[in-house]
Design a protein around this motif. Structure first.
Motif, PDB file in Angstrom:
ATOM      1  N   UNK A 149       7.532  -6.572 -10.592  1.00 22.28           N
ATOM      2  CA  UNK A 149       6.678  -6.581 -11.740  1.00 22.28           C
ATOM      3  C   UNK A 149       5.720  -5.401 -11.820  1.00 22.28           C
ATOM      4  N   UNK A 150       5.118  -4.886 -10.390  1.00 19.26           N
ATOM      5  CA  UNK A 150       4.058  -3.828 -10.335  1.00 19.26           C
ATOM      6  C   UNK A 150       4.868  -2.438 -10.655  1.00 19.26           C
ATOM      7  N   UNK A 151       6.337  -2.354 -10.451  1.00 18.67           N
ATOM      8  CA  UNK A 151       7.101  -0.976 -10.838  1.00 18.67           C
ATOM      9  C   UNK A 151       7.482  -1.053 -12.158  1.00 18.67           C
ATOM     10  N   UNK A 152       7.307  -2.267 -12.972  1.00 18.39           N
ATOM     11  CA  UNK A 152       7.524  -2.363 -14.281  1.00 18.39           C
ATOM     12  C   UNK A 152       9.207  -2.559 -14.262  1.00 18.39           C
ATOM     13  N   UNK A 153      10.066  -2.418 -13.519  1.00 16.73           N
ATOM     14  CA  UNK A 153      11.365  -2.514 -13.702  1.00 16.73           C
ATOM     15  C   UNK A 153      12.053  -1.616 -14.460  1.00 16.73           C
ATOM     16  N   UNK A 154      11.563  -0.271 -14.657  1.00 16.14           N
ATOM     17  CA  UNK A 154      12.160   0.570 -15.627  1.00 16.14           C
ATOM     18  C   UNK A 154      12.958   1.426 -14.752  1.00 16.14           C
ATOM     19  N   UNK A 209      -2.492   2.257  -7.033  1.00 21.30           N
ATOM     20  CA  UNK A 209      -4.037   2.112  -7.071  1.00 21.30           C
ATOM     21  C   UNK A 209      -4.367   0.449  -7.154  1.00 21.30           C
ATOM     22  N   UNK A 210      -5.083  -0.004  -6.426  1.00 20.17           N
ATOM     23  CA  UNK A 210      -5.495  -1.391  -6.351  1.00 20.17           C
ATOM     24  C   UNK A 210      -4.180  -2.504  -5.669  1.00 20.17           C
ATOM     25  N   UNK A 243       0.925  -1.120   0.112  1.00 17.90           N
ATOM     26  CA  UNK A 243      -0.118  -0.085   0.127  1.00 17.90           C
ATOM     27  C   UNK A 243       1.168   1.379   0.224  1.00 17.90           C
ATOM     28  N   UNK A 244       1.914   1.195   0.529  1.00 20.79           N
ATOM     29  CA  UNK A 244       2.899   2.196   0.676  1.00 20.79           C
ATOM     30  C   UNK A 244       3.571   2.599  -0.756  1.00 20.79           C
ATOM     31  N   UNK A 245       3.401   1.641  -1.602  1.00 23.46           N
ATOM     32  CA  UNK A 245       4.009   2.043  -3.163  1.00 23.46           C
ATOM     33  C   UNK A 245       3.032   2.976  -3.565  1.00 23.46           C
TER      34      UNK A 245
END
Length: 919
Positions: free
Chosen positions: A456-461, A252-253, A247-249
């Motif tokens: 994965x949720x940060x897309x690793x960019x 949304x969702x 949730x700290x990231x």
């Protein structure tokens, strides 16, 4: 001298095997790392990105994902061989973690465009949910199946304290280290997630040790039970605090801000809900096992195992991913229910146990290597980016020490309580429980899941702060797993003995010595029993003493006692005296044989001087009445087939199947287990004969064996001519150089013995089931028996015309040694299954037997140390009064009280039945 020669030969052979295994693994690795053609390479942009460290962006073929588990399992074979032969004290899982680390380092620093690199990249980014679903159900269910349910239930109060209050306390204390000691700036929620991961213990490296050294059952229950339950509670805490961290990231969702009340509710939901699903699926598994009740159907036994495994995984999936409860707790509860109530419904318990042992080995091998793989890659990347330095190694060591301090404080704080409830405990056991809190499979899986989920949720960019945090957390978890496996796992044995928790060495030593004495006596009994076989009448006892040290100190008194025992335990009319004409000369000293011992030997061997007239009368009566009995008794098979008897073709096919079964019997009895090429030739001869029979040709399998032998001789001759005599001789250890032709002769004797033995045994069973040659057997059956006897006669004629008697004697004696040592291994297995020996104690004796068997198999000596130059006529004094026409009851030599695994192969040889080899 003999033991030194055997030891040197064994070490030489192992060194050679080890060398070729290393070469094979290196070639496999070299082929896997070889670069592909340009058209199959990744694009230049992907390569550049990989060189910058962005490995996750590289495209991977889906099929290449299969390479990593198969490759790592293959390397695991090499690691297991190395540890079991040379480095037994090192834990297998720890070495697999190190191997994975080295692969991770190599892939990060080495060649990019290779099959290994792409499959490693694919597995480094495995989906977190898939990771947990693949590895945790199988490992946890296997652990639950191994519990003593009675002790587990009795100690449940203690283990609940270990699993819930102590896990929460350990989580908080570890989180405080993450926040206030580590300089990484972690949030409190990440620190609590980190603490919950390190609260999950995995005693995989200690559990096997506890069995080996005979640790108290109470200690084994506490360690294994704590691991099972705290895995469940740790994952529940992980689920709660990882949601708060996600949730700290600010995505949304993704994640949920769980307050205290919601956290308690979520904990109860996951814990109690998981237990409920475990009960439901446990009862469902019991029902499925109950309805699959055809105990003697091998296919149904396999389906039972499939049902248990599939429903264990389904249980985890439904509880965790659908109902949002704890899949781990559900799996533990279901496993305990199956362990408690399913034994009577499991058709083949050995199949079930063996499958879960196999499953555990595969999952642990892949998971620990995967943990090391990711850890090695993370260290390289973070070191390159400045996120992991020498200072961090210091923090890792400090954390390792603090975790043991925290664990000691918690366990000794509750010691007054745990000592007075459940199974109780003591100071030494509590101390070892503190020490035995290794981190392993569950912690690695959770840390990987956390790191991959954030990536994965940060897309690793870009390397966000949160991604750096989870990577650092994984570095610490991987390092703790590595240190506890290497340090705690390796020194657990000595520490356990230091605490006095292993079985008393003096008591175990006395028990082992007693079992060795019984084992030696069993070898003597088997030795005497095998001497009743006609094919061993020309045994070279000097060779047997050289290869079977248990008979090296055999005395004449022990031999006579063993013969008397054989006579007493054998049905009166079926007793067949052993031929000891080539054994007694080795046992008689210069003073000769005492009168009392000679009389006992005469009586035991049924010599004319001391023979029992009642026995002779019974045997004669049996001979007169045998034909009459067979005429009055038609087998049930013949009665069933009276209306439509089997045709000649069907009879031939039936006989072929019986011969094939006899070859399998010889493999299990140690006669053909090492004769790989010969076994193939025997099997192929039956396949060829079966083809002929299907084409309405006579049954003739021997011609294919004869052709095989002649073709082999031609190949050897061709090699001799092409290599200028390089293959003319074969050197074996300290033996002289043995001509290759002599090796072929030995193989030919082995072939003829196996062939004749199988045919004679098959003939007996054939006649026993289908009738007697003179009465019930049909004309088709008589034709089959006649064809078999014709081929046996041809085989014996070829052997007698072409081979020297000395060669035959040596081959027969070596086969005798193989059978005797194999029976010894079976006996040790019985002692182990009966609880007389621990597996670790039996392993030492079995290893000794394996070494002796290998020396028999590879021995090419014609003369052995300690052999006497006996003249057959000189030793005839000891067997001149043996009855020459003792009737044989069956090829198994069945007698009252005989175990089926110790069947005697009477009349199944290549000799003429008189004990003398013709020619």
């Amino acid at each position: 001298m003999t033991s030194a020669i055997l030891s040197q030969t064994t070490m030489t052979r192992r060194s050679t095997s080890f060398f070729w295994l290393v070469v094979w693994v290196l070639l496999l690795a070299r082929c896997s790392f070889a670069e592909e053609d340009e058209e199959t390479h990744s694009s230049g942009n992907s390569t550049e990105a990989a060189e910058e460290g962005n490995y996750h962006e590289e495209e991977v073929e889906p099929a290449e994902a299969v390479l990593y588990p198969s490759f790592i399992l293959t390397l695991g074979i090499f690691i297991f061989y190395l540890l079991s032969r040379y480095l037994h004290f090192l834990p297998y899982t720890a070495i697999m973690f190190i191997l994975g680390t080295l692969i991770g380092l190599g892939v990060s620093l080495g060649v990019r465009d290779s099959h290994i690199h792409r499959t490693v990249v694919d597995w480094q980014n495995i989906n977190s949910e898939v990771l947990l679903l693949v590895f945790l159900p199988g490992l946890i269910f296997k652990d639950a199946l191994g519990q003593n349910v009675h002790l587990f239930w009795t100690a449940l109060g203690q283990m609940l304290i270990f699993a819930f209050p102590l896990v929460l306390a350990g989580t908080v204390l570890t989180a405080l280290v993450g926040v206030y000691v580590f300089p990484y700036g972690w949030s409190f929620n990440l620190a609590m997630t980190f603490g919950s991961i390190l609260s999950a213990t995995d005693p995989v490296a200690v559990a096997a040790l506890l069995e080996e050294v005979g640790a108290p059952p109470r200690l084994k229950t506490h360690i294994a039970g704590e691991s099972l339950l705290n895995d469940g509670s740790a994952i529940v805490f992980f689920a709660i605090f990882s949601e708060k961290f996600y949730h700290e990231l600010g995505i949304p969702g993704f994640g949920e801000d769980v307050d205290f009340a919601e956290g308690v509710k979520l904990f109860c939901q996951k814990a109690l809900g998981g237990a409920a699903f475990g009960i439901i699926f446990g009862l469902a598994i019991l029902y499925v096992l109950y309805i699959l009740d055809r105990r003697f159907s091998k296919e149904e036994n396999v389906v039972q195992v499939t049902a248990v495994v599939s429903m264990a995984y389904l249980n985890y999936y439904v509880a965790d991913f659908i109902a949002k409860t704890s899949g781990v707790i559900a799996t533990v509860v279901a496993g305990l229910i199956v362990r408690f109530a399913a034994r009577a419904s499991i058709n083949d318990i050995h199949l079930m146990d063996d499958f879960f042992v196999l499953l555990e080995h595969i999952l642990n091998t892949i998971l620990f290597s995967l943990g090391g793989l990711v850890w090695g890659g993370v260290i390289v990347e973070n070191h390159r980016d400045g996120f992991w330095t020498g200072r961090d190694w210091g923090y890792l060591i400090a954390l390792y020490i603090l975790l043991h301090v925290f664990r000691a404080v918690m366990f000794f704080a509750i010691y007054p309580i745990t000592k007075h409830i459940g199974l109780s405990t003591n100071f030494a056991e509590t101390t070892f429980q503190v020490y035995g809190g290794l981190r392993g499979a569950v912690g690695i899986a959770l840390a990987l899941a956390l790191d991959n989920e954030v990536y994965q949720v940060t897309d690793g960019n870009d390397l966000t702060e949160f991604e750096v945090w989870t990577t650092q957390a994984y570095q610490m978890v991987g390092g703790i797993a590595f240190l506890t496996l290497i340090i705690n796992g390796t020194f657990a044995g000595p520490f356990l003995k230091k605490l006095g928790l292993a079985d008393s060495s003096d008591i175990r030593a006395k028990l082992i010595e007693a079992n060795r004495i019984h084992f030696r006596q069993k070898q003597i009994d088997d030795f005497v029993e095998l001497l009743t076989l006609t094919r061993f009448y020309r045994l070279d006892f000097g060779l047997v003493k050289f290869h079977v040290p248990y008979l090296a100190d055999l005395t004449l008194t022990q031999l006579v006692e063993a013969i008397e025992k054989l006579k007493e335990t054998t049905q009166h009319e079926k007793y067949r005296p052993p031929n000891v004409d080539r054994v007694v000369p080795y046992l008689v000293g210069p003073e000769g044989i005492s009168k009392d011992l000679e009389d006992r030997l005469n009586i035991a061997l049924l010599r004319d001087k001391g023979s029992d007239p009642r026995r002779s009368q019974k045997i004669e009566e049996r001979r007169r009445n045998r034909k009459g009995r067979r005429e009055r008794r038609m087998s049930s098979t013949m009665q069933f087939m009276m209306g439509e008897p089997l045709s000649t073709k069907e009879m031939r096919l039936l006989f072929i199947s019986m011969v094939r079964a006899q070859y399998e019997y010889q493999i299990n009895d140690g006669e053909l287990d090492s004769q790989h090429l010969l076994t193939v030739a025997l099997e192929q001869s039956l396949e060829e004969a079966e083809t002929d029979v299907m084409n309405d040709l006579p049954f003739n399998d021997y011609k294919y064996l004869r052709d095989f032998h002649f073709r082999t001789k031609k190949v050897v001759g061709w090699l001799k001519n092409c290599t200028c005599g390089l293959f003319v001789h074969h050197k074996s250890g300290k033996c002289h150089r043995v001509p290759m032709n002599q090796m072929l002769e030995s193989a030919y004797v082995e072939q003829t013995m196996a062939y004749t033995s199988a045919h004679k045994r098959a003939q007996w069973f054939f006649q026993e089931q289908l009738g007697d040659l003179d009465s019930d057997l049909s004309e088709a059956g008589k034709i089959v028996i006649h064809e078999s006897n014709q081929q046996i006669d041809i085989a014996q004629k070829d052997l007698n015309e072409k081979l020297d008697v000395e060669v035959v004697k040596k081959v027969v004696s070596h086969k005798f040694c193989k059978i005797l040592l194999t029976r010894g291994a079976h006996y040790i297995d019985k002692l182990t299954s009966g609880g007389m020996l621990k597996e670790s104690e039996a392993e030492e004796i079995v290893k000794e037997l394996d070494d002796l068997l290998e020396n028999v198999i590879t021995c090419d000596q014609m003369h052995h140390e300690g052999e006497l130059d006996l003249n057959f006529d000189d030793s005839l004094h000891f067997c001149s009064l043996l009855p020459q026409n003792i009737e044989e009851s069956s090829p198994d030599g069945e007698r009252e009280g005989n175990d089926s695994n110790e069947a005697v192969d009477v009349g199944s040889g290549f000799d003429d039945g008189s004990g003398n080899v013709s020619g």
